[in-house]
Write a protein that holds these residues in place. Sequence first.
Motif, PDB file in Angstrom:
ATOM      1  N   MET A  33      11.436 -30.118 -10.798  1.00 39.33           N
ATOM      2  CA  MET A  33      11.611 -29.878 -12.227  1.00 39.33           C
ATOM      3  C   MET A  33      12.573 -28.705 -12.408  1.00 39.33           C
ATOM      4  N   ASN A  34      13.417 -28.812 -13.379  1.00 38.17           N
ATOM      5  CA  ASN A  34      14.368 -27.766 -13.713  1.00 38.17           C
ATOM      6  C   ASN A  34      13.624 -26.470 -14.014  1.00 38.17           C
ATOM      7  N   LYS A  35      14.115 -25.371 -13.508  1.00 36.81           N
ATOM      8  CA  LYS A  35      13.440 -24.091 -13.699  1.00 36.81           C
ATOM      9  C   LYS A  35      13.516 -23.582 -15.134  1.00 36.81           C
ATOM     10  N   GLN A  36      14.235 -24.274 -16.001  1.00 35.63           N
ATOM     11  CA  GLN A  36      14.294 -23.915 -17.414  1.00 35.63           C
ATOM     12  C   GLN A  36      13.102 -24.483 -18.186  1.00 35.63           C
ATOM     13  N   TYR A  37      12.283 -25.294 -17.509  1.00 31.88           N
ATOM     14  CA  TYR A  37      11.175 -25.967 -18.169  1.00 31.88           C
ATOM     15  C   TYR A  37       9.854 -25.627 -17.496  1.00 31.88           C
ATOM     16  N   CYS A  38       8.792 -25.759 -18.257  1.00 34.21           N
ATOM     17  CA  CYS A  38       7.447 -25.542 -17.749  1.00 34.21           C
ATOM     18  C   CYS A  38       6.602 -26.774 -18.070  1.00 34.21           C
ATOM     19  N   ILE A  39       5.735 -27.127 -17.155  1.00 34.58           N
ATOM     20  CA  ILE A  39       4.816 -28.242 -17.365  1.00 34.58           C
ATOM     21  C   ILE A  39       3.450 -27.663 -17.701  1.00 34.58           C
ATOM     22  N   ILE A  40       2.917 -28.089 -18.829  1.00 35.09           N
ATOM     23  CA  ILE A  40       1.585 -27.662 -19.253  1.00 35.09           C
ATOM     24  C   ILE A  40       0.672 -28.865 -19.071  1.00 35.09           C
ATOM     25  N   SER A  41      -0.306 -28.739 -18.198  1.00 37.86           N
ATOM     26  CA  SER A  41      -1.200 -29.875 -17.946  1.00 37.86           C
ATOM     27  C   SER A  41      -2.633 -29.512 -18.313  1.00 37.86           C
ATOM     28  N   ILE A  78      -4.239 -25.811 -18.290  1.00 39.88           N
ATOM     29  CA  ILE A  78      -5.103 -25.268 -19.337  1.00 39.88           C
ATOM     30  C   ILE A  78      -6.409 -26.036 -19.333  1.00 39.88           C
ATOM     31  N   ARG A  79      -7.500 -25.269 -19.266  1.00 37.54           N
ATOM     32  CA  ARG A  79      -8.839 -25.853 -19.392  1.00 37.54           C
ATOM     33  C   ARG A  79      -9.530 -25.162 -20.562  1.00 37.54           C
TER      34      ARG A  79
END
Length: 97
Positions: free
Chosen positions: A1-9, A92-93
């Motif tokens: 994944m591009n380091k400009q983005y974050c994945i929120i799961s 996130i929980r």
Amino acid sequence: MNKQYCIISFPETDYQPIILEKYQQLSEHLTIENSPVLFGCRTGICGTCLVIIAGDIPPPSKEEQEILDIFASANKQARLACQVELTSDIEIRLCGE
């Protein structure tokens, strides 16, 4: 994944991960995406958006820490979703899961 983005799961839920640019306002996008995280005041004083976060994020501000000490003093992973500075992939929980 591009380091400009974050994945929120959201582990252990049916909610799909959200991909956001770094430093975007997390609370705004969690609302738009109809996430399981609830929000009240959005200023970090009500504790409605208290969550458990796993990932590398900056520590809470002094003001946020004061609220965390009230609502979740025993959990060092507890954060207010409306105050999180999004800098990396996170999980996130909801508190109580």
